[in-house]
Design a protein around this motif. Structure first.
Motif, PDB file in Angstrom:
ATOM      1  N   ASP A  43      10.932  42.831 -16.008  1.00 34.51           N
ATOM      2  CA  ASP A  43      10.957  43.253 -14.487  1.00 34.51           C
ATOM      3  C   ASP A  43      12.048  42.707 -13.666  1.00 34.51           C
ATOM      4  N   GLY A  44      12.417  41.357 -14.109  1.00 36.00           N
ATOM      5  CA  GLY A  44      13.604  40.729 -13.393  1.00 36.00           C
ATOM      6  C   GLY A  44      14.953  41.319 -13.738  1.00 36.00           C
TER       7      GLY A  44
ATOM      8  N   VAL B 195       8.597  38.188 -12.770  1.00 36.01           N
ATOM      9  CA  VAL B 195      10.023  37.726 -13.021  1.00 36.01           C
ATOM     10  C   VAL B 195      10.463  36.792 -13.804  1.00 36.01           C
ATOM     11  N   ILE B 196       9.868  35.817 -13.945  1.00 41.56           N
ATOM     12  CA  ILE B 196      10.521  34.450 -14.762  1.00 41.56           C
ATOM     13  C   ILE B 196       9.325  33.844 -15.487  1.00 41.56           C
TER      14      ILE B 196
ATOM     15  N   LEU C  44      17.842  41.305 -11.117  1.00 41.17           N
ATOM     16  CA  LEU C  44      17.805  40.040 -10.409  1.00 41.17           C
ATOM     17  C   LEU C  44      18.505  38.911 -11.314  1.00 41.17           C
ATOM     18  N   VAL C  45      18.916  39.007 -12.512  1.00 46.73           N
ATOM     19  CA  VAL C  45      19.591  37.941 -13.192  1.00 46.73           C
ATOM     20  C   VAL C  45      20.372  37.162 -12.819  1.00 46.73           C
ATOM     21  N   SER C  46      21.557  37.640 -12.002  1.00 52.12           N
ATOM     22  CA  SER C  46      22.544  36.953 -11.595  1.00 52.12           C
ATOM     23  C   SER C  46      22.177  35.970 -10.297  1.00 52.12           C
ATOM     24  N   ASP C  47      21.154  36.635  -9.647  1.00 50.98           N
ATOM     25  CA  ASP C  47      20.641  36.073  -8.500  1.00 50.98           C
ATOM     26  C   ASP C  47      19.676  34.659  -9.104  1.00 50.98           C
ATOM     27  N   ILE C  48      18.981  34.790  -9.941  1.00 51.88           N
ATOM     28  CA  ILE C  48      18.253  33.703 -10.541  1.00 51.88           C
ATOM     29  C   ILE C  48      19.093  32.728 -11.035  1.00 51.88           C
TER      30      ILE C  48
ATOM     31  N   GLY D 194      22.942  27.463 -23.044  1.00 58.02           N
ATOM     32  CA  GLY D 194      22.745  28.611 -24.015  1.00 58.02           C
ATOM     33  C   GLY D 194      22.138  29.803 -23.140  1.00 58.02           C
ATOM     34  N   ALA D 195      22.667  31.060 -23.576  1.00 59.28           N
ATOM     35  CA  ALA D 195      22.205  32.051 -22.794  1.00 59.28           C
ATOM     36  C   ALA D 195      22.460  33.238 -23.632  1.00 59.28           C
ATOM     37  N   LYS D 196      21.024  34.268 -23.830  1.00 54.76           N
ATOM     38  CA  LYS D 196      21.439  35.503 -24.490  1.00 54.76           C
ATOM     39  C   LYS D 196      20.622  36.630 -23.812  1.00 54.76           C
ATOM     40  N   PHE D 197      21.159  37.701 -23.830  1.00 50.91           N
ATOM     41  CA  PHE D 197      20.613  39.020 -23.073  1.00 50.91           C
ATOM     42  C   PHE D 197      19.989  39.628 -24.422  1.00 50.91           C
TER      43      PHE D 197
END
Length: 154
Positions: free
Chosen positions: A14-15, A116-117, A20-24, A37-40
């Motif tokens: 939902d996020g 959202v998270i 909302l990814v960049s805002d978070i 670390g990060a991955k879509f």
């Protein structure tokens, strides 16, 4: 410099769908937490069931798995002093209706099932390591020094 810790965080479908990814991510970086670390990605059923294994016997388990596999997520590992507790406070109460304004769920969450998270539980010492290992291989995590580290911690 003070010892830091790593914590697992995931922006749920939902996020992602609501952009909302960049805002978070901005909130975490502005707080001083470092992305290691990060991955879509899109979770398959096996990973989703492993992630929510602690809820396997509960009536809402199938709904959790169905939702988390319904669209892409943004998974990340953040590093910082007391990172897990900081992230949990920034996220706010699980139910957005009970989350304080200024928290991620208080500002962006609309419904308990669409909050959202996700972040690792600071009261479960094994949760971070288990979740990080589920979502990231060791070679996907990057050790690096933030240039502002000396300004963040004594």
């Amino acid at each position: 410099m003070t010892e830091t810790e790593r914590t697992f965080v995931m922006v749920k479908p939902d996020g992602v769908q609501r952009g909302l990814v960049s805002d978070i991510l901005d909130r975490f970086e502005n707080r001083g937490l470092k992305i290691v670390g990060a991955k879509f990605m899109r979770l398959d059923r096996e990973l989703a069931e492993a992630h929510y294994a602690e809820h396997e016997d509960k009536e809402f388990f199938e709904g959790l798995v169905d939702f988390i596999t319904s669209g892409p997520v943004f998974a990340m590992v953040l590093d910082g002093q007391d990172a897990t507790r900081q992230v949990r406070r920034m996220m706010g109460a699980t139910d957005p209706a009970e989350a304080e304004p200024g928290t991620i769920r208080g500002d962006f969450g609309l419904d308990l099932g669409r909050n959202v998270i996700h972040g690792s539980d600071h009261e479960d010492e094994g949760a971070n390591a288990r979740e990080i290992e589920l979502f990231f291989d060791d070679d996907e995590l990057v050790d690096w020094d933030k240039i502002d580290g000396s300004w963040l911690y004594e």
